[in-house]
Design an enzyme around this catalytic site. Structure first.
Site, mmCIF file in Angstrom:
data_model
loop_
_atom_site.group_PDB
_atom_site.id
_atom_site.type_symbol
_atom_site.label_atom_id
_atom_site.label_comp_id
_atom_site.label_asym_id
_atom_site.label_seq_id
_atom_site.Cartn_x
_atom_site.Cartn_y
_atom_site.Cartn_z
ATOM 1 N N LEU A 1 0.813 -1.215 0.000
ATOM 2 C CA LEU A 1 0.000 0.000 0.000
ATOM 3 C C LEU A 1 0.847 1.266 0.000
ATOM 4 C CD1 LEU A 1 -2.456 -1.234 2.786
ATOM 5 C CD2 LEU A 1 -2.794 -1.419 0.300
ATOM 6 N N GLY A 2 2.064 1.185 -0.508
ATOM 7 C CA GLY A 2 2.934 2.350 -0.522
ATOM 8 C C GLY A 2 3.243 2.813 0.891
ATOM 9 N N ASP B 1 9.864 -5.053 -4.924
ATOM 10 C CA ASP B 1 10.689 -6.256 -5.076
ATOM 11 C C ASP B 1 11.432 -6.559 -3.778
ATOM 12 O OD1 ASP B 1 9.846 -6.066 -7.714
ATOM 13 O OD2 ASP B 1 11.692 -5.091 -8.389
#
Length: 326
Positions: free
Chosen positions: A223-224, A256
């Site tokens: 969710l950033g 990542d």
């Protein structure tokens, strides 16, 4: 746990635009967009989703196998990955195409506009995971963004071999058909998306939120700045906050890095919340650097971050594993 990471291996061309993309878009002219951005910096870095994830897993001493296609220009990059604990044995070298290129502009709000040249990645379908598994028995196969046909093939091979797999379609959702998305997701032990991709996946597959949870073991949504949400059918969602107050140099590769930390902790048998906390701590390292492989795993720093943000109990669960890395 021996993890094979399938997906893209690329060279990243990262540019910084000092303004805001949204200020350059005219609402009444969106059907005729013609824009050029004068950028302040250009950084050429090692990247590719699979290589980034494998790099993080290698730093955590998981000895991951990297399965992607590259060009004859890969030699120096391969040395780098081997030096950082990545087994590049399954990598396929094309005789015809160069290694993929990722070209990305990031604005002052960390929004990004990118393009991707596949190059050798188009030949990834030539990698046979059955051969890889015969050489080195696998415990998990991560299918990350790659040539779409290769993604489907590697997912099918994981099923045939009876090896648990993780689905990480992310950037390729724009290219995948509904049938391909359904094939890639169904039966995944882990599904990784960000919040936008979660909506796009449902649209492509023509599934509801509940439909997705019916078909996967655990759905992990980043969710950033709001952290990460972990969902499994029949269980209450778990939300883990992001590491706060990180100066954002470049968001490329942050997701990542999260996957690396999360999967490492899962392979150590730690709780999902702890896995997400480690993933967020490693993500913060990447966010504070330019380039997705410009960070180093520093166990003491990671433990200090986890302790400060998530508490001593969380750090205590990770210390026996991270302590071995020193």
């Amino acid at each position: 746990m021996r993890i094979a990471v399938t997906g893209s291996i690329a060279t990243d061309h990262l540019m910084a635009f000092p303004g805001r993309f949204v200020d350059q878009l005219l609402p009444d002219q969106l059907e005729h967009v013609s824009l050029s951005f004068l950028v302040d910096t250009l950084q050429v870095r090692r990247g590719g989703v699979a290589a980034n994830i494998a790099y993080g897993l290698g730093g955590l001493r998981l000895d991951p196998l990297l399965a992607g296609a590259v060009g004859p220009d890969f030699a120096e990059y391969e040395v780098w990955l081997k030096e950082h604990g990545v087994d590049t044995g399954p990598v396929y070298v094309s005789a015809e195409h160069q290694t993929a290129r990722f070209m990305c502009i990031t604005d002052q709000d960390s929004n990004q506009i990118a393009s991707f040249y596949a190059g050798a990645m188009a030949e990834s379908g030539r990698i046979d995971l059955r051969t890889v598994h015969a050489r080195t028995p696998l415990d998990l196969i991560l299918v990350s963004p790659n040539d779409p046909a290769a993604m489907v093939r590697h997912t099918e091979q994981a099923r045939e071999l009876g090896i648990p797999f993780a689905a990480d379609p992310s950037q390729q959702l724009a290219r995948l058909s509904g049938a391909q998305v359904r094939s890639l997701v169904t039966g995944a032990r882990w599904l990784f998306t960000n919040e936008y991709e979660s909506a796009l996946l449902r649209e492509r597959a023509e599934w509801s939120h509940a439909d997705v949870l019916d078909r996967v073991g655990t759905w992990v949504t980043t969710l950033g700045g709001q952290g990460v949400r972990i969902e499994s059918k029949g269980k209450a969602p778990v939300t883990v906050a992001a590491v706060p107050d990180v100066h954002a140099e470049d968001p490329t590769g942050v997701g990542d890095a999260f996957r690396s930390g999360f999967l490492a902790a899962v392979s150590w048998g730690l709780p999902l919340e702890t896995a997400a906390q480690l993933g967020c701590a490693i993500s913060a390292l990447v966010l504070a650097t330019v380039g997705s492989q410009a960070y180093e795993i520093q166990p003491e720093l990671l433990l200090a971050t986890v302790s400060a943000v998530y508490g001593d109990q969380a750090a205590g669960l990770l210390e026996p594993r991270l302590g071995r890395l020193t």
